[in-house]
Design an enzyme around this catalytic site. Sequence first.
Site, PDB file in Angstrom:
ATOM      1  N   LYS A 117       0.827  -1.212   0.000  1.00  0.00           N
ATOM      2  CA  LYS A 117       0.000   0.000   0.000  1.00  0.00           C
ATOM      3  C   LYS A 117       0.858   1.257   0.000  1.00  0.00           C
ATOM      4  O   LYS A 117       0.439   2.277  -0.546  1.00  0.00           O
ATOM      5  CB  LYS A 117      -0.961  -0.008   1.195  1.00  0.00           C
ATOM      6  CG  LYS A 117      -2.128  -0.953   1.007  1.00  0.00           C
ATOM      7  CD  LYS A 117      -3.271  -0.622   1.937  1.00  0.00           C
ATOM      8  CE  LYS A 117      -4.481  -1.498   1.664  1.00  0.00           C
ATOM      9  NZ  LYS A 117      -5.534  -1.332   2.665  1.00  0.00           N
ATOM     10  N   LYS A 199      -3.632 -11.179  -6.800  1.00  0.00           N
ATOM     11  CA  LYS A 199      -4.886 -11.385  -6.053  1.00  0.00           C
ATOM     12  C   LYS A 199      -6.034 -10.585  -6.693  1.00  0.00           C
ATOM     13  O   LYS A 199      -5.822  -9.468  -7.156  1.00  0.00           O
ATOM     14  CB  LYS A 199      -4.626 -10.889  -4.622  1.00  0.00           C
ATOM     15  CG  LYS A 199      -5.772 -11.006  -3.680  1.00  0.00           C
ATOM     16  CD  LYS A 199      -5.441 -10.370  -2.329  1.00  0.00           C
ATOM     17  CE  LYS A 199      -5.659  -8.880  -2.334  1.00  0.00           C
ATOM     18  NZ  LYS A 199      -5.757  -8.264  -1.004  1.00  0.00           N
ATOM     19  N   LYS A 202     -10.558  -5.290  -5.315  1.00  0.00           N
ATOM     20  CA  LYS A 202     -11.521  -4.278  -5.767  1.00  0.00           C
ATOM     21  C   LYS A 202     -10.814  -2.993  -6.190  1.00  0.00           C
ATOM     22  O   LYS A 202     -11.394  -2.169  -6.884  1.00  0.00           O
ATOM     23  CB  LYS A 202     -12.553  -3.997  -4.678  1.00  0.00           C
ATOM     24  CG  LYS A 202     -11.969  -3.638  -3.322  1.00  0.00           C
ATOM     25  CD  LYS A 202     -12.998  -3.847  -2.212  1.00  0.00           C
ATOM     26  CE  LYS A 202     -12.311  -3.859  -0.854  1.00  0.00           C
ATOM     27  NZ  LYS A 202     -13.061  -4.505   0.198  1.00  0.00           N
TER      28      LYS A 202
HETATM   29  P1  TYM Z   1     -10.650  -6.676   3.242  1.00  0.00           P
HETATM   30  O1  TYM Z   1     -11.781  -5.723   3.399  1.00  0.00           O
HETATM   31  O2  TYM Z   1      -9.555  -6.335   2.296  1.00  0.00           O
HETATM   32  O3  TYM Z   1     -11.204  -8.088   2.791  1.00  0.00           O
HETATM   33  C1  TYM Z   1     -12.245  -8.750   3.506  1.00  0.00           C
HETATM   34  C2  TYM Z   1     -11.971 -10.241   3.534  1.00  0.00           C
HETATM   35  O4  TYM Z   1     -11.870 -10.754   2.201  1.00  0.00           O
HETATM   36  C3  TYM Z   1     -10.678 -11.520   2.064  1.00  0.00           C
HETATM   37  N1  TYM Z   1     -10.206 -11.379   0.668  1.00  0.00           N
HETATM   38  C4  TYM Z   1      -9.959 -12.414  -0.150  1.00  0.00           C
HETATM   39  N2  TYM Z   1     -10.064 -13.727   0.022  1.00  0.00           N
HETATM   40  C5  TYM Z   1      -9.743 -14.523  -1.026  1.00  0.00           C
HETATM   41  N3  TYM Z   1      -9.331 -14.058  -2.241  1.00  0.00           N
HETATM   42  C6  TYM Z   1      -9.209 -12.729  -2.459  1.00  0.00           C
HETATM   43  N4  TYM Z   1      -8.825 -12.274  -3.637  1.00  0.00           N
HETATM   44  C7  TYM Z   1      -9.535 -11.837  -1.383  1.00  0.00           C
HETATM   45  N5  TYM Z   1      -9.533 -10.483  -1.255  1.00  0.00           N
HETATM   46  C8  TYM Z   1      -9.947 -10.222   0.007  1.00  0.00           C
HETATM   47  C9  TYM Z   1      -9.716 -10.904   3.061  1.00  0.00           C
HETATM   48  O5  TYM Z   1      -8.705 -11.797   3.416  1.00  0.00           O
HETATM   49  C10 TYM Z   1     -10.633 -10.574   4.217  1.00  0.00           C
HETATM   50  O6  TYM Z   1     -10.808 -11.698   5.047  1.00  0.00           O
HETATM   51  N6  TYM Z   1      -7.862  -5.962   7.318  1.00  0.00           N
HETATM   52  C11 TYM Z   1      -9.054  -6.629   6.814  1.00  0.00           C
HETATM   53  C12 TYM Z   1     -10.315  -6.201   7.517  1.00  0.00           C
HETATM   54  C13 TYM Z   1     -10.274  -6.348   9.005  1.00  0.00           C
HETATM   55  C14 TYM Z   1     -10.358  -7.568   9.726  1.00  0.00           C
HETATM   56  C15 TYM Z   1     -10.331  -7.174  11.105  1.00  0.00           C
HETATM   57  C16 TYM Z   1     -10.456  -8.902   9.360  1.00  0.00           C
HETATM   58  C17 TYM Z   1     -10.186  -5.341   9.901  1.00  0.00           C
HETATM   59  N7  TYM Z   1     -10.224  -5.837  11.175  1.00  0.00           N
HETATM   60  C18 TYM Z   1     -10.371  -8.147  12.091  1.00  0.00           C
HETATM   61  C19 TYM Z   1     -10.498  -9.837  10.371  1.00  0.00           C
HETATM   62  C20 TYM Z   1     -10.462  -9.475  11.718  1.00  0.00           C
HETATM   63  C21 TYM Z   1      -9.203  -6.278   5.344  1.00  0.00           C
HETATM   64  O7  TYM Z   1      -8.701  -5.302   4.865  1.00  0.00           O
HETATM   65  O8  TYM Z   1     -10.045  -7.058   4.669  1.00  0.00           O
END
Ligand code: TYM
Length: 337
Positions: A117, A199, A202
């Site tokens: 990032k 990966k 979005k």
């Molecule tokens: P975020 O919003 O980027 O994504 C949400 C969830 O989707 C999963 N994910 C994927 N899984 C498989 N293939 C992909 N291409 C893919 N892209 C995204 C992510 O692994 C995630 O589980 N930091 C986290 C949000 C967060 C969080 C937390 C998660 C904040 N606090 C506490 C768990 C526990 C995030 O940015 O997810």
Amino acid sequence: MEVTEKRQRVFSGIQPSGNITMGNYMGAITNWVAMQDLYDCLFCVVDMHAITVRQDPKKLREQTLSLLALLIGCGLDPEKNIMYIQSHVPQHAELSWILNCYTMYGELSRMTQFKDKSQKHADNINAGLFDYPVLMAADILLYNADYVPIGEDQKQHLELARNIAQRFNNHHGEVFTVPEPYIPKVGGRIMSLAEPDKKMSKSDTNPNAYILLLDKPDDIMRKFKRAVTDSEAKVEYREGKSGVNNLMTIYSVATGKSISEIENEFAGKGYGDFKTAVGEAVVEMLRPIREKTEDVLKNKDYLESVYAKNAALASRLAERNLEKIRKKVGFVAKPRG
Ligand code: TYM
């Protein structure tokens, strides 16, 4: 006397930054849905994480609410789960500060998401971006979650949360539950349809690289027909065939078929038939989600009642734990009333 066994707790979060992809769904949300009947679950829309990169405030507000509606559309029941918006429960921020003091600069510097990032947002490498994983640790540890359902890309952050919990416990006794990641065996890492070594995300500038949960059927079919494969024309799961492997994974999650069943189904057939089948399976998987989400979005009062009621529940749990934590670190108890 009736013995009531305490259910284990699950916490997970998702950022309201833009549209939600099929990667988010297959990597995380499908497990949230599966876990809701077995565990006490909290699912959080993490708007405080989202502002680590610049957001348009009006859009962020809209996206936060539509994401909550989407989660309900995916089948999560706000009567069974505590579903809320992170900034409505200020204890997350308070614990995050405390945990900052138990997190090392070197640990945060090693986070690959921070490195990625910072490259992407080179003009805005703010302290929040660096500190992002500590807020994530606070989200989880605040509720003493046993399991955290996530995709593979969040594994390193979860490892850090475990280290922070253990470090704190070493100083102060058994305060935090050390959480376990829960990552799907198939679908933990869904790849871009355009560049299958990356990966699915979005924030990709090419909209053909991802499927959004609310994409229209025609768009979904078009994106799958364009998906990058290889020149072999063999539906086989093998090293070096990342495009085909990804499509097989998606088809497997959408239909419940195993990889070997899929190889048999498409033996002797070309990629054209295969891509059409994958597209159709995904359209069918997403249809009920789109319909339910549209319904929920029409009822703003209902949505508000969901996040208001659940934030109050989350806040009560959080405060109970935080009272213990403040005492452990040596803060004077807050005067009551
Ligand atoms: P975020 O919003 O980027 O994504 C949400 C969830 O989707 C999963 N994910 C994927 N899984 C498989 N293939 C992909 N291409 C893919 N892209 C995204 C992510 O692994 C995630 O589980 N930091 C986290 C949000 C967060 C969080 C937390 C998660 C904040 N606090 C506490 C768990 C526990 C995030 O940015 O997810």
